[in-house]
Scaffold this active site. Structure first.
Site, short mmCIF file in Angstrom:
data_model
loop_
_atom_site.label_atom_id
_atom_site.label_comp_id
_atom_site.label_asym_id
_atom_site.label_seq_id
_atom_site.Cartn_x
_atom_site.Cartn_y
_atom_site.Cartn_z
N CYS A 18 -1.87 24.92 12.28
CA CYS A 18 -1.86 24.31 13.60
C CYS A 18 -0.59 23.48 13.73
O CYS A 18 0.13 23.26 12.74
CB CYS A 18 -3.10 23.43 13.80
SG CYS A 18 -3.19 22.01 12.69
N HIS A 26 -5.04 21.14 3.10
CA HIS A 26 -6.13 21.56 2.24
C HIS A 26 -5.92 22.98 1.75
O HIS A 26 -6.67 23.90 2.04
CB HIS A 26 -7.47 21.47 3.00
CG HIS A 26 -7.86 20.07 3.34
ND1 HIS A 26 -7.81 19.04 2.44
CD2 HIS A 26 -8.30 19.52 4.50
CE1 HIS A 26 -8.20 17.92 3.02
NE2 HIS A 26 -8.50 18.19 4.26
N CYS A 79 -0.96 13.70 13.21
CA CYS A 79 -1.01 14.61 14.35
C CYS A 79 -1.19 13.81 15.64
O CYS A 79 -2.03 12.90 15.70
CB CYS A 79 -2.18 15.58 14.16
SG CYS A 79 -2.48 16.64 15.58
N GLU A 102 -9.52 12.56 7.91
CA GLU A 102 -9.48 12.20 9.33
C GLU A 102 -10.60 11.22 9.67
O GLU A 102 -10.40 10.27 10.44
CB GLU A 102 -9.60 13.44 10.21
CG GLU A 102 -9.52 13.11 11.70
CD GLU A 102 -9.75 14.32 12.60
OE1 GLU A 102 -10.30 14.14 13.70
OE2 GLU A 102 -9.39 15.44 12.19
N SER A 156 -12.49 21.98 5.56
CA SER A 156 -13.60 21.90 6.52
C SER A 156 -13.41 22.91 7.64
O SER A 156 -14.34 23.62 8.04
CB SER A 156 -13.69 20.48 7.09
OG SER A 156 -14.66 20.40 8.10
N SER A 199 -5.11 25.40 7.95
CA SER A 199 -4.41 24.89 6.77
C SER A 199 -3.91 26.03 5.87
O SER A 199 -3.47 25.79 4.76
CB SER A 199 -5.34 23.98 5.96
OG SER A 199 -6.54 24.66 5.62
#
Length: 300
Positions: free
Chosen positions: A12, A40, A96, A130, A233, A276
């Site tokens: 991303c 990750h 981010c 996060e 995740s 990721s």
């Protein structure tokens, strides 16, 4: 056997930005510290380690000084910035923008909820980087929920403001939202319009848009190979999307985990990954699958 890499998979914006910042800082061979894994994905972490990136923990941060430390895309709580100030640490902040905006929203909502004896609830993975940053905006007071049983942490007789970790499943968020609404109505005896509940869909759209894209991609292929770190995740959530659309979906960390029997009778194979997952890793996997296909043809 045709092998296609999903054009919508891969980093991303936030992760790509953080990695680019890290590489720019290490251009001259300088060592750069990073607060936690920059992404990750163990293979990408190793690649950057070879360039000079050194991973440290929050505990380590208190013991270093006069150096540069990268804040990854996940963001950090306020105390990290305070420690850096005290230890003369130059922070390379690659948080981010989507996460930073959410941190501000959580902080403002928390300040408002203090006046109403309300609760900040965040749908997310406990202990995730996060989530640690978001919880820090509330002085550690936010309630983190992931599973149905976590709802017991909420006092349904008090106001609730709900947010989501940016990389969680949209479907999961709205399911939790509905359950909170139902319990608050039951506790108060009031209808939906009058209960003190404010839900904020704070899932990153670049992430959430991948769900319908992956659904289409998974349906188009005979076999899906999803590439991601097991600790991602986002990877777990997106893989479940693939699996729901295509039973012949397999989750791997790298090409060494491929099993030739997965591709028996397959005419098309799709390779995809998490936000990721680096593109170079998916390309390695695709190349390995093509070799498996060629070997199978040669042995017939």
């Amino acid at each position: 056997m045709e092998v296609t890499i999903d054009s919508n998979s891969g980093y991303c914006f936030g992760v790509e930005f953080a990695i680019q910042m890290a590489e720019d800082e290490m251009t001259d061979g300088n060592t750069l510290y990073c607060l936690g894994d920059i992404v990750h994905n163990d293979m990408e972490v190793k690649r950057l380690h070879d360039k000079g990136l050194r991973i440290i923990t929050r505990e380590d941060l208190s013991n270093v000084s006069d150096c540069k430390v990268l804040i990854r895309a996940h963001g950090e709580p306020p105390e990290t910035y305070q420690t850096a100030l005290e230890n003369n640490i130059e922070l390379i902040d690659a948080s981010c923008p989507v996460v930073l905006k959410l941190q501000n929203r959580v902080k403002n909502a928390y300040d408002q909820m203090l006046e109403k004896d309300g609760q900040i609830v965040i749908y997310g993975q406990p202990g995730h980087a996060e989530i640690i940053g978001l919880t820090g905006q509330t002085g550690g007071k936010a309630i983190i929920i992931l599973n149905d049983e976590d709802l017991e942490k909420i006092d349904f007789n008090r106001p609730v403001t709900l947010f989501s970790q940016t990389t969680k499943s949209t479907k999961g968020f709205y399911r939790i939202k509905g359950m909170i609404e139902e319990r608050m109505q039951e506790a108060s005896g009031q209808d939906l319009k009058t209960i003190a509940f404010n839900a904020n869909d704070s899932i990153c759209r670049q992430v959430s848009n991948r769900e319908p894209q992956l659904q289409r991609f998974s349906k188009e292929q005979d076999v899906i190979v999803f590439v991601s770190s097991k600790k991602s995740s986002n990877g777990k959530a997106l893989y479940s999307v693939c699996k729901s659309e295509n039973e012949r979906s397999y989750f791997i960390a790298n090409e060494e985990e491929l099993q030739p029997e997965w591709f028996e009778g397959a005419q098309s194979v799709g390779v995809c990954g998490a936000t990721s997952t680096p593109m170079w890793l998916m390309e390695n996997v695709a190349s390995a699958i093509r070799n498996i296909g060629e070997n199978c043809v040669a042995s017939v």
